[in-house]
Design an enzyme around this catalytic site. Structure first.
Site, short mmCIF file in Angstrom:
data_model
loop_
_atom_site.label_atom_id
_atom_site.label_comp_id
_atom_site.label_asym_id
_atom_site.label_seq_id
_atom_site.Cartn_x
_atom_site.Cartn_y
_atom_site.Cartn_z
N SER A 147 -6.26 -2.44 -8.34
CA SER A 147 -5.55 -3.61 -8.68
C SER A 147 -6.30 -4.71 -8.64
O SER A 147 -7.35 -4.75 -7.92
CB SER A 147 -4.27 -3.56 -7.68
OG SER A 147 -3.71 -4.76 -7.69
N TYR A 160 -1.18 -2.35 0.73
CA TYR A 160 -1.49 -2.18 -0.61
C TYR A 160 -2.78 -2.90 -0.64
O TYR A 160 -3.83 -2.15 -1.37
CB TYR A 160 -0.28 -3.04 -1.48
CG TYR A 160 -0.50 -2.63 -2.97
CD1 TYR A 160 0.05 -1.60 -3.60
CD2 TYR A 160 -1.14 -3.52 -3.80
CE1 TYR A 160 -0.04 -1.29 -4.79
CE2 TYR A 160 -1.33 -3.56 -5.10
CZ TYR A 160 -0.65 -2.39 -5.89
OH TYR A 160 -0.71 -2.16 -7.10
#
Ligand code: NAD
Length: 265
Positions: A147, A160
């Site tokens: 990401s 995350y």
């Protein structure tokens, strides 16, 4: 009609597995790999029959291979099952991922553990299981869907961001260990992508903050993305397909941003 020419089907004869491919980015990658001629293993929760039907429309072999990638034993068994069902594994795409948003001081321990298990440790376990046969055949493609949060941070996404930074470090390490083989290992780093996950977040935030969905999109979601457009799942899939090509054989250990300019700031 399915076009079977080798030019349009460069992955004919390759066997690919995509974790978390019943939805969103994983489904688009599985679809693109099958369109390019690969046999594909679908994995994930929810309506896997619909995903299999969509991907199988390209005429290659498509199998659902279940397993909770957050469990180490399942992740290892997934690779073994794919090999058994497809006859081998040439392209491994680690895509399954989840998110939880909260300040560190309120972040539930079990959410931390679950996000690290799926978004980071699963990538280690599937790679560990897949690498020996790829090394022996001297060909392979490993693509880890990280990401933009593997490259930069945002508040309230501690687990995350930590996991995705970890995935990029793990990708680089694996690439170096395999550098003299023809197995490449790369990470893709999307910004906000138009998936059911993001559409759900927009609807939730609109309700919670008494804003219109258009306002949430403009002021919250796209505030960090200079193009002011969501990336599409097809664009991410096209990048994954490029990484599988012979043209990309010199690309390894890369963390490729597809983020509408997010990390250019
Ligand atoms: P999604 O929710 O649409 O799809 C997630 C997939 O993972 C689904 O198929 C789901 O069933 C599966 N899954 C969830 N938990 C699993 C588990 N324990 N074991 C196996 N499968 C599991 O999400 P998405 O937006 O397509 O995200 C896919 C990946 O892309 C994730 O790793 C995510 O972090 C990353 N990503 C997404 C965006 C975005 O904006 N959507 C941006 C950057 C990175």
């Amino acid at each position: 009609m399915v076009d079977t020419s080798s030019e349009s089907r460069p992955l004919t004869g390759r066997r690919a597995a995509v974790t978390g491919s019943t939805s969103g980015i994983g489904l688009a990658i599985a679809d693109a790999l099958a369109r390019a001629g690969a046999d594909v293993a679908i994995n994930g929760f929810g309506d896997h029959a619909a995903a299999v039907r969509r991907v199988a429309a390209h005429g290659t072999r498509v199998e659902f291979v279940g397993g909770d990638m957050a469990r180490a034993a399942d992740a290892r068994a997934f690779v073994a099952d794919v090999r058994r069902r497809l006859g081998g594994l040439d392209v491994l795409v680690n895509n399954a991922g989840v998110q939880h948003v909260a300040p560190i001081e309120d972040f539930p321990d079990e959410k931390w553990d679950a996000i690290l298990a799926l978004n980071l440790s699963a990538v280690f376990h599937t790679m560990k299981a897949a690498i020996p046969a790829m090394r022996a055949r001297d060909w392979g493609r490993i693509i880890n869907v990280a990401s933009v949060h593997g490259l930069v941070a945002s508040p309230f996404k501690s687990a995350y961001v930590a996991a995705k930074h970890g995935v990029i470090g793990l990708t680089r390490t694996a690439a170096l260990e395999l550098a003299e083989t023809h197995v490449t290992v790369n990470a893709i780093c999307p910004g906000f992508v138009d998936t059911p996950l993001v559409r759900g977040q927009i609807a939730d935030q609109a309700k919670a903050n008494h804003m219109t969905e258009e306002r949430v999109m403009k002021d919250v979601i796209l505030a960090s993305q200079p193009t002011k457009r969501l990336v599409t799942t097809e664009q991410v899939a096209a990048l994954a397909l490029y990484l599988c090509s012979d043209a990309a054989s010199g690309v390894t250990g890369a963390a490729l941003a597809i983020d509408g300019g997010w990390t250019a700031r």
